[in-house]
Design an enzyme around this catalytic site. Structure first.
Site, mmCIF file in Angstrom:
data_model
loop_
_atom_site.group_PDB
_atom_site.id
_atom_site.type_symbol
_atom_site.label_atom_id
_atom_site.label_comp_id
_atom_site.label_asym_id
_atom_site.label_seq_id
_atom_site.Cartn_x
_atom_site.Cartn_y
_atom_site.Cartn_z
ATOM 1 N N LYS A 246 0.860 -1.197 0.000
ATOM 2 C CA LYS A 246 0.000 0.000 0.000
ATOM 3 C C LYS A 246 0.890 1.240 0.000
ATOM 4 C CE LYS A 246 -3.987 1.997 2.514
ATOM 5 N NZ LYS A 246 -4.831 1.907 3.730
ATOM 6 N N SER B 29 -9.884 1.940 2.699
ATOM 7 C CA SER B 29 -8.977 2.712 1.862
ATOM 8 C C SER B 29 -7.950 1.870 1.108
ATOM 9 C CB SER B 29 -8.216 3.719 2.731
ATOM 10 O OG SER B 29 -7.377 3.039 3.658
ATOM 11 N N SER C 226 -10.314 -0.287 6.893
ATOM 12 C CA SER C 226 -9.664 -0.125 5.585
ATOM 13 C C SER C 226 -8.937 -1.349 5.054
ATOM 14 C CB SER C 226 -8.668 1.040 5.635
ATOM 15 O OG SER C 226 -9.341 2.263 5.594
#
Lengths: 483, 492, 95
Positions: free
Chosen positions: B77, B158, B182
């Site tokens: 990420k 997210s 997330s």
């Protein structure tokens, strides 16, 4: 008589509280492992944590916590076994994270007290509200470029202790005495070097004025004053300004101001105009700071003797006057110097030499107590030479001067210059006889009752002996021969 | 297909020299080449570095130095700082920031021999539940509605890019961060296993901060066992993170084989919210039945403050974010938009650099901390947070783990739920509690909705008892036998 | 506790985000929507409850006082949008 400002409407009392920012003595910073040393090349003592890089986290330095605890103990203050860090949010170019990690609601140290000695001989207690740990900001340099401010982050993250006093201070003199006393305590403890010129100790001064018996009026904060003298001047200037505002029918606005030492006046600080909402909240990157009782107790046990205790001991142990004791304990190094000189000797004589000739020599040479022109051991040896009648007191002054100049030991100087005191009665008899023979009229006057002339004969004899005669023997011989 | 292997299978294959780490990496890089232009799952592809790491992995395997993740291609990420590789947090404000340091979690993965194929897309600063707030465009969910193949679905957020990448077989696993859901919500949306470990289990050092007290790094994978392998590698005590827990990391992979016999599983009644879809409710009941059948005891429990979790979260998270994001000021790195004065430079930089949702949260966070409102909002939220933790503590006095749905719905389409921020926030309804309490939780794919989209169940455990979470997750996985595949995936 | 445009302006200034005038009204509506929803917390009885600051329930570790970091100004300055020699540079500040 209490300090007051005489205005058109009468006397105004000055109310002052000080927030002193003292840089903690430590190897590394409060929340990062970069060096806390002063004076390095720009941005060389900066870690990614200090520069507020993404994802960087603070980790607290145990020694900085210990220093805060030592200071709290030195201020006779309450140590809080559980304290917490908060973020103080505001933007400034030299504050990389956009917040300062500080302690707002739960400081590490609570209320304490500092005793200050005033010039009239009285002692006043100034309350300490709290002491907390926080990180310093970097440095903005505004004068290196026409349109830009330069930022050096070497200071960013260095540990500070903010020591907040109660509004107990009522005059510039008290403020100066408080600051000097605080600095002395910090230096004794070794928790801050107290060097105001290098910025390792600086004060925010909260000033208000009021008529006797009134509640407090609005105060202004004069930021970042960096010498004891400037603090005293800033109080005077700011109090006078406030009196003028009140007396001209206006009202003082609570604001942050700066002191201009050249113009001896304060002015509003532009960059702080809208910064009054700091949005403090608990620092989520840190956990509560919990101190073990044993750890605090061990710190307490290892504290050095502090100025007040030392002063009391000097009076009791050495029989010094309050004044001499206060002068000698103001700096830890001075007290140590004195004690080395006094050890095994007459303490009062030692005190006189240290506060007299030695301090004068420091002044004259511009040296500091940490790097004195003569050592305490040598000064002690000089006192020994007086005590065992190797030299007399007058010659001792000359020897002292020579020691300051050459750095040689007193014994060497006495030997080289042949200053050893003459105690040979034959030599003294001869000298006295020669003086009497050379001054028959003075002898007659003396014998007819003009006693004061005795000093003349002593002086003449001593002069004839190049100052080296033993004063007691000269006196004795003269008295016998003139009788 | 090499890209269809699980991490456990790939480890075995690499060790048996059935294929090389370079071949495995090339297969994934090829998938990225083919599909990423469409999915937008990766913001940065580090193909060359990945090949070098793969070659190093092959050399290590050759000399018998085989670690937990040697040669395994992973996606990271883009909230984890990676040394020498641009890190954006999907925000304009970081511009072309290249970290001179490696986050602890990614350093742990590298030390275990992992290969990083690239940095994945996300909601800007991890603020979102759809990946729609990324400054670099949305991510397409590789799954398709059976009846509406044209609709482009969100992968959740997210960590949407990480979820899409693992679902589409562009990486075998990925790192994510979970602040309010997330990891778990995108895992549910993309048919993956996602694990948010206990607070303090994975270091936050080097992870771009959103909300410090709620941010949890954790893994995505296609099986529970793979997620256990990844977490075992990511987790460590980190002296650089004061909130990192100094506890040994257990053998999570072994925990997957424990079974649930004798475990007490709590079903929190407050999660049965008004208007819950029948499909979700049915799936939840299915999960309960599976666990009971496997020997677990099902216990009705109460978490009375559940309904206040979201509102609490939407005070605490923006408050911390407003402060954490103050460092993006255009002085030391990232974007700068000049201004006549310093304050103009700040204002211009931050207006240009932050997207709408980030600005909205900074403003809310600034407001709830500001003078006069702190007690009413922030302090009250912290007290409710304490009550929420108390709920969990009391529940865990009775049960070993909780079973709940992960999200209120399956993946929705891009553009849906965009008008009202609060509608979007409701995605985190079931997940925020674990963040507020710091307890471990996973999402495991358990079934499909009527559109053929994956739905996950959430397992929540006691603080630092990830092992039970893995044991229960593995049982759900076994019982569900989830075998559906996303429409878009490498090799198809 | 409604957020009017004046308050939005003040908050935006505190947060150092430049907001155009025509954005104040819509922002005010959005933020009020969120705050209205958050107001449900007022239902909760929090009397006597100690606030919970974070997810970690432990005491803080302290590190030893040693210089272990810093000394890399090039890395610190490498990403700077504007610098002058070894300094970061910003528009001139008047104190």
């Amino acid at each position: 008589m209490a300090y007051a400002i005489e205005g058109a409407t009468g006397a105004w009392e000055v109310v002052v509280g000080l927030e002193v920012h003292a840089q903690v003595i430590s190897q590394s910073k409060l929340f990062s492992g970069s060096s806390a040393a002063f004076g390095a090349e720009p941005n060389t003592q900066v870690s990614f944590v200090d520069a507020g890089f993404p994802g960087m986290l603070p980790v607290i330095n145990r020694e900085c916590v210990a220093q805060a605890v030592r200071t709290g103990l030195g201020l006779n203050a309450v140590i809080h076994n559980v304290s917490r860090f908060d973020r103080k949010n505001y933007f400034y170019a030299d504050m990389p994270q956009g917040y300062q990690i500080s302690q707002y609601q739960h400081p590490i140290v609570g209320t304490g007290v500092v005793e200050v000695e005033l010039s009239d001989g009285s002692v006043k207690e100034i309350g300490v509200t709290r002491l907390h740990l926080e990180q310093d900001a970097g440095k903005s340099l505004h004068d290196r470029h026409a349109t830009k401010t330069f930022i050096d982050l070497n200071r960013s993250g260095v540990a500070l202790m903010e020591i907040v006093s109660e509004p107990d201070i009522r005059s510039p003199e008290e403020a100066g005495a408080y600051l000097r006393k605080l600095r002395s305590i910090l230096r004794y403890l070794g928790t801050c070097d107290g060097n105001m010129e290098e910025g390792s100790m600086r004060a925010d001064v909260n000033v208000s004025v009021r008529k006797a018996g009134e509640p407090y009026r609005t105060r202004c904060e004069v930021k970042n004053v960096n010498s004891v003298r400037f603090v005293m001047q800033a109080i005077e200037a700011e109090a006078a300004r406030q009196v003028e505002v009140w007396e001209s029918g206006g009202s003082v606005k609570q604001e942050t101001r700066l002191f201009d030492p050249n113009r001896l006046e304060t002015r509003p600080m532009r960059s702080k105009e809208d910064a009054h909402d700091y949005r403090y909240f608990p620092e989520p990157d840190l956990l509560p700071l919990v101190l073990e009782d044993d750890w605090v107790a061990a710190l307490k046990a290892s504290l050095p003797e502090l100025p007040d205790a030392k002063k009391a001991r000097f009076r009791a142990e050495y029989g010094l006057t309050a004044y001499d004791a206060a002068v000698l304990v103001a700096e830890k190094a001075t007290a140590e110097f004195f004690e080395t000189v006094a050890k095994g000797r007459d303490a009062k004589i030692a005190a006189n030499w240290v506060t007299g000739d030695f301090f004068a020599a420091l002044n004259k040479t511009g040296a500091t107590i940490d790097n004195p022109p003569i050592s305490a051991t040598d000064l002690g040896a000089l006192l020994d030479l007086i005590a065992d009648s190797t030299i007399n007191g007058r010659i001792a002054k000359d020897v002292f001067e020579a020691m300051v100049e050459t750095g040689k030991s007193p014994a060497t100087i006495v030997a080289e210059k042949g200053l050893r005191q003459v105690t040979d009665t034959g030599a003294i008899d001869a000298a006295v006889d020669a003086i009497i023979a050379a001054n028959p009229d003075k002898v007659a006057e003396y014998r007819s009752g003009k006693d004061k002339l005795f000093g003349f004969f002593v002086g003449q004899t001593m002069k004839a002996m190049a100052g080296k005669g033993n004063p007691a023997l000269i006196n004795e011989t003269l008295k016998k021969r003139l009788a | 297909m090499l890209t269809d292997l699980t991490i456990a299978q790939a480890k075995a294959g690499l060790e048996a020299k059935q294929f090389s780490a370079l071949e495995l990496t090339e297969a994934h890089l090829h998938g990225i080449d083919t599909l990423n232009p469409r999915l937008n799952a990766f913001l940065t592809v580090t193909a060359e570095a990945a090949r070098e790491q793969a070659k190093a992995a092959d050399a290590a395997i050759g000399r018998g130095d085989i670690r937990a993740l040697t040669g395994i291609p992973l996606a990271i990420k883009d909230l984890f700082c990676t040394q020498g590789v641009r890190t954006t947090a999907a925000s304009r404000i970081l511009d072309s920031f290249v970290p001179p340091y490696e986050s602890t979690v990614t350093a742990n993965l590298l030390a275990d021999g992992a290969v990083f194929v690239g940095k994945t897309n996300l909601d800007e600063f991890a603020m979102g539940s759809s990946n729609m707030t990324s400054a670099f465009g949305p991510v397409e969910n590789p799954w398709k509605r059976r009846q509406d193949q044209n609709a482009i679905l969100v992968p959740g957020g997210s960590s949407g890019g990480s979820a899409a990448a693992v679902a589409a077989r562009l990486a075998m696993g990925a790192t994510g961060t979970d602040t309010g859901g997330s990891i778990r919500q995108p895992a549910s949306f993309c048919g993956l296993v996602g694990v948010k470990p206990s607070y303090g289990r994975c270091s936050r050092w080097g992870v771009v901060a959103f909300a410090s007290s709620l941010d949890h790094p954790g893994p995505f994978a296609r099986t529970v066992e793979d997620s256990a392998i990844l977490l075992g590698s990511m987790a460590s005590h980190d002296p650089k993170d004061s909130t990192s827990a100094d506890r040994p990391v257990p053998d999570y992979r072994a925990a997957c084989r424990r079974g649930v016999a004798g475990l007490r599983i709590g079903i929190p009644r407050e999660y049965r919210v008004d208007g819950m879809s029948a499909e979700i409710e049915a799936l939840w009941q299915q999960g309960i039945d599976w666990l009971r059948a496997a020997g677990a005891e099902i216990v009705d429990v109460s978490l009375p403050h559940t309904k206040y979790g979201l509102a609490t979260y939407y005070i605490v998270a923006p408050a911390e974010a407003s402060s954490n994001l103050a460092r993006y000021d255009g002085v030391r790195y990232g974007l700068r938009r000049d201004g006549a004065e310093l304050s103009d430079m700040y204002g211009n930089t931050r207006a240009a650099g932050f997207g709408t949702e980030v600005q909205r949260r900074i403003l809310i966070g600034t407001y709830v901390l500001s003078a006069g409102y702190y007690d009413a909002y922030y302090l009250r939220a912290q007290k409710v947070r304490a009550l929420i933790l108390r709920d969990f503590t009391e529940a865990f006095a009775q049960v070993d783990a909780l079973l709940t749905p992960t999200a209120p719905s399956a993946a929705f389409a891009q553009g849906e739920k965009m008008d009202d921020p609060v509608q979007m926030y409701l995605n985190d309804l079931f997940t925020v509690g674990a963040n507020l309490a710091g307890v471990p939780a996973s999402s495991v794919p358990a079934g499909l909705d009527s559109n053929g989209l994956p739905l996950g169940l959430q397992i929540v455990g006691r603080p630092f008892d990830e092992e039970t979470v893995f044991a229960v997750s593995a049982e759900i996985e076994r019982a569900a036998g989830f075998s559906a595949l996303p429409a878009i995936r490498a090799g198809v | 506790m409604a957020l009017d445009p004046t308050t939005i302006r003040r908050i935006a200034t505190l947060a150092r985000i430049q907001v155009d005038d025509d954005r104040l009204e819509p922002l005010s509506q959005e933020l009020n929507g969120i705050l209205g929803w958050i107001a449900q917390l007022n239902e909760v009885d929090v009397d006597g409850v100690e606030p919970l600051t974070g997810g970690a329930q432990m005491a803080m570790k302290m590190r030893d006082d040693a210089v272990t970091d810093g000394g890399y100004p090039d890395k610190i300055l490498a990403n700077a949008p504007d610098r002058n020699g070894a300094f970061f540079a910003v528009p001139k500040v008047v104190e």
